[in-house]
Design an enzyme around this catalytic site. Structure first.
Site, PDB file in Angstrom:
ATOM      1  N   TRP A 325      55.934  78.820 -14.427  1.00 34.53           N
ATOM      2  CA  TRP A 325      55.184  77.755 -15.114  1.00 34.53           C
ATOM      3  C   TRP A 325      55.793  76.391 -14.792  1.00 34.53           C
ATOM      4  O   TRP A 325      55.099  75.386 -14.710  1.00 34.53           O
ATOM      5  CB  TRP A 325      55.216  78.024 -16.622  1.00 34.53           C
ATOM      6  CG  TRP A 325      54.608  76.947 -17.456  1.00 34.53           C
ATOM      7  CD1 TRP A 325      53.301  76.806 -17.785  1.00 34.53           C
ATOM      8  CD2 TRP A 325      55.274  75.849 -18.100  1.00 34.53           C
ATOM      9  NE1 TRP A 325      53.107  75.703 -18.584  1.00 34.53           N
ATOM     10  CE2 TRP A 325      54.309  75.097 -18.790  1.00 34.53           C
ATOM     11  CE3 TRP A 325      56.607  75.422 -18.153  1.00 34.53           C
ATOM     12  CZ2 TRP A 325      54.614  73.954 -19.523  1.00 34.53           C
ATOM     13  CZ3 TRP A 325      56.926  74.290 -18.880  1.00 34.53           C
ATOM     14  CH2 TRP A 325      55.926  73.572 -19.550  1.00 34.53           C
ATOM     15  N   HIS A 326      57.126  76.372 -14.589  1.00 30.22           N
ATOM     16  CA  HIS A 326      57.787  75.107 -14.293  1.00 30.22           C
ATOM     17  C   HIS A 326      57.473  74.616 -12.891  1.00 30.22           C
ATOM     18  O   HIS A 326      57.638  73.426 -12.608  1.00 30.22           O
ATOM     19  CB  HIS A 326      59.302  75.241 -14.458  1.00 30.22           C
ATOM     20  CG  HIS A 326      59.732  75.399 -15.887  1.00 30.22           C
ATOM     21  ND1 HIS A 326      59.820  76.622 -16.512  1.00 30.22           N
ATOM     22  CD2 HIS A 326      60.065  74.482 -16.827  1.00 30.22           C
ATOM     23  CE1 HIS A 326      60.204  76.446 -17.767  1.00 30.22           C
ATOM     24  NE2 HIS A 326      60.353  75.168 -17.989  1.00 30.22           N
ATOM     25  N   GLY A 327      57.067  75.498 -12.028  1.00 27.49           N
ATOM     26  CA  GLY A 327      56.728  75.073 -10.672  1.00 27.49           C
ATOM     27  C   GLY A 327      56.904  76.205  -9.689  1.00 27.49           C
ATOM     28  O   GLY A 327      57.520  77.225 -10.001  1.00 27.49           O
ATOM     29  N   PHE A 468      56.481  68.835 -14.705  1.00 25.02           N
ATOM     30  CA  PHE A 468      55.939  70.180 -14.954  1.00 25.02           C
ATOM     31  C   PHE A 468      54.533  70.077 -15.512  1.00 25.02           C
ATOM     32  O   PHE A 468      53.941  71.019 -15.873  1.00 25.02           O
ATOM     33  CB  PHE A 468      56.854  70.962 -15.896  1.00 25.02           C
ATOM     34  CG  PHE A 468      58.269  71.037 -15.397  1.00 25.02           C
ATOM     35  CD1 PHE A 468      58.536  71.309 -14.066  1.00 25.02           C
ATOM     36  CD2 PHE A 468      59.338  70.808 -16.237  1.00 25.02           C
ATOM     37  CE1 PHE A 468      59.841  71.368 -13.587  1.00 25.02           C
ATOM     38  CE2 PHE A 468      60.649  70.874 -15.790  1.00 25.02           C
ATOM     39  CZ  PHE A 468      60.894  71.151 -14.459  1.00 25.02           C
TER      40      PHE A 468
END
Lengths: 468, 152
Positions: A325-327, A468
């Site tokens: 989800w952060h990248g 993000f």
């Protein structure tokens, strides 16, 4: 438009005055807040305001279709899946397209297909992960009949509301929509907490996080091989303090700004580095995301309903996806795997620990948990896996430090010491402040902002979680 | 609003989800706050005061206005710096000229002295080194540190 800037200060002042002057009509007040939120978001890139509106309409529409399906569970599920898929497509395209195409290209090269693929440059809209998750939670909650359906205005405002738009907290529809339905009211306690949280956030971000980032953490992480083991060790601790002060500052300011507009946002941080286990850590760190992952992902993956093996798999998968989800980066995958793995081990330990064995002393639990989190932060902060390994390889031993100044050491100690404060310290101050005359409080706030402004470095770096 | 009957039809599903959460997280984190403040919905939820505190909105306006006036008087340098960052336009020219004029008024009255003294003290703290440490360490900062948006 960043919170700790004068541009945002003027903007907020205008919004504050305009919204409270529209007390007679809650609908117009919300329309004004919505327009202000689009101006706020458009300050980065006007093109993505359309994406924000589209995303709001999409989620509102999906929820309406679920409701219109009545008791037809098949149709309800179909609309739910469509809503989730569309949200994931938006998120996936903007966030993972580049990474995915790079991996495809590398794979094709590896099997001898040497042609270069055309990889489109995709700009990541600020806060896309936050507002997409927010929209998805609304659709799922409507499907689960856990929240009442919202009007289009309320739904788009929920997703666009500027205090939490770009970096959370992820405020659920069930928390904010009921507040939107009624004309907001403010108490002196809310206002006192609001201004205190804003000033406290300003200090944590502008002084502690920025000073540590610019003069210590960034230079060391930029080239770990050029720095001594002492610098590397303290840079790891420094980053733990920096990311906490940066991210919690954003949450504090968001909660404070919303409070001044008459809305109550939920807790998002609760002294995370005093956690006694990783499970405890995730109840204290980015609470709105961890509860989102638990309610919508972990439970959907089976949770604890299907035995220990499935539970461990669900934990691992949830944290892996939480990392992604952060990248799109292998370092985020490793970060998620580390957290998922340790959470699973903790769970197994709780299941199988012999009853006669004593429990781990609290201080030992805190130290161990913090250092697991610290290890994760090294991967989280490093640009590549090789950088993270170079960083870890350089730890150990001792040598003179070139960058660790008394100020840097003091800020690291300060950031850690914050976790030893009474948990309700700010609330206790606010209880006293709300009973004081407004002029006196205003002067005090003015003095504090003046001190912060004279301590902070030139310019303002964006919050870490903006990416993000 | 949806039909309340439809809600009642599926409360079981919602209850199951809640039960699942409870099973997954069997014990709450051992929060040191035993009086319950950390369990409130929002950090801005304070206990009700013994005596009702009157005029909350007027009080909030007063706080913000006083702080704003104080900062306009004692930190006009920041307003001037901010005005320099504006995109050049006829409007921004007026803003720059007004902020410079205001800065001249406040600085000639000595109102910039406290913030300058504070900055000087902080500079000293920043420049302090441990005994034997190089007074001017080289900092190769990398992309993050170069990125800060030059705004005030």
């Amino acid at each position: 438009m960043l919170f700790p800037t004068l541009t945002f200060g003027w903007f907020f002042l205008a919004v504050f005055l305009a919204t409270w002057s529209l007390q007679r009509s809650n609908e117009w007040r919300k329309i004004l807040l919505l327009a202000a939120s689009w101006v706020f978001y458009g300050a980065w890139d006007w093109r993505f305001v359309a994406l924000l509106i589209l995303s709001g309409i999409l989620n509102w529409g999906a929820a309406r279709l679920i409701l219109a399906s009545g008791d037809n569970e098949r149709a309800r599920k179909a609309w739910l899946i469509l809503g989730i898929v569309l949200n994931l497509l938006i998120l996936g395209f903007f966030k993972y397209y580049g990474f995915f195409m790079e991996q495809v290209s590398a794979t094709l090269h590896a099997i001898g297909w040497e042609r270069d693929l055309y990889i489109m440059e995709v700009i990541l809209p600020v806060g896309v992960s936050f507002f997409t998750f927010q929209g998805m939670s609304y659709v799922i909650d409507v499907f689960r009949r856990q929240t009442a359906p919202a009007s289009l205005l309320d739904m788009t405002l929920l997703m666009s509301f500027f205090p939490h738009l770009v970096a959370g907290p992820i405020v659920r529809a069930s928390h904010l929509i009921p507040q939107f339905k009624e004309a907001p009211r403010i108490t002196r306690g809310m206002a006192a907490m609001g201004v205190l949280l804003i000033v406290w956030g300003l200090f944590k971000k502008s002084v502690v996080a920025s000073e540590l980032a610019i003069n210590f953490v960034d230079p060391v992480f930029f080239d770990p091989s050029a720095h001594s083991p002492t610098d590397l060790t303290f840079a790891a601790y420094g980053y733990a303090v920096q990311i906490y002060c940066d991210f919690s500052a954003y949450s504090d300011m968001a909660i404070g700004l919303a409070a001044l507009l008459g809305y109550r946002f939920p807790h998002n941080f609760n002294q995370p580095y005093r956690a006694r286990s990783l499970q405890d850590f995730w109840r204290r760190w980015h609470i709105s995301l961890s509860s989102w992952l638990r309610d919508y992902l972990y439970i959907s993956l089976g949770g604890s309903r299907h035995g220990l093996t499935r539970l461990c798999l669900a934990l691992g998968t949830t944290m892996l996806l939480g990392g992604l989800w952060h990248g799109a980066s292998w370092n985020f995958v490793i970060w998620g795997a580390l957290h998922g793995g340790v959470l699973a081990i903790e769970r197994l330990w709780r299941e199988f620990k012999p009853k006669t064995w004593p429990a781990l002393p609290a201080f030992l639990g805190i130290i161990i948990t913090f250092h697991i989190v610290l290890l994760g932060w090294i991967f989280f902060r490093s640009h590549t896996f090789a950088d993270a390994m170079a960083f870890l390889g350089g730890l150990g031993g001792s040598a003179e430090s070139a960058l660790l100044t008394p100020l840097m050491l003091g800020l690291i100690v300060f950031g850690m010491a914050l976790h030893a404060l009474p948990p309700r310290a700010i609330q206790n101050v606010a209880i006293k402040v709300r009973a004081m005359p407004g002029v006196l409080v205003g002067l005090g706030i003015g003095v504090l902002i003046l001190i912060i402004d004279s301590m902070r470095p030139e310019g303002v770096a964006p919050f870490i979680y903006y990416q993000f | 609003m949806s039909d309340p009957d439809k809600h009642s039809d599926t409360t079981g599903e919602a209850d199951n989800a809640r039960e699942e959460v409870a099973q997954t997280e069997p014990a709450r984190a051992p929060l040191p706050d035993v009086e319950g403040l950390a369990h409130t919905m929002s950090p801005v939820d304070l206990p009700e005061p013994d005596q009702p505190l009157p005029n909350p909105l007027a009080w909030t306006f007063t706080v913000i206005a006083t702080a704003g006036i104080f900062l306009a008087l004692f930190n006009s340098g920041s307003i001037r710096s901010w005005s320099y960052e504006l995109k050049p336009s006829p409007v921004s020219e007026h803003v720059v000229s007004a902020s410079e004029g205001w800065f001249n008024v406040t600085s000639s009255a000595g109102l910039e002295v406290p913030v300058d003294a504070m900055r000087g003290w902080w500079k000293g703290v920043q420049n302090a080194r441990f005994p034997g440490q190089d007074p001017t360490p080289q900092t190769e900062t990398g992309p993050e540190a170069e990125a800060p948006e030059p705004v005030q």
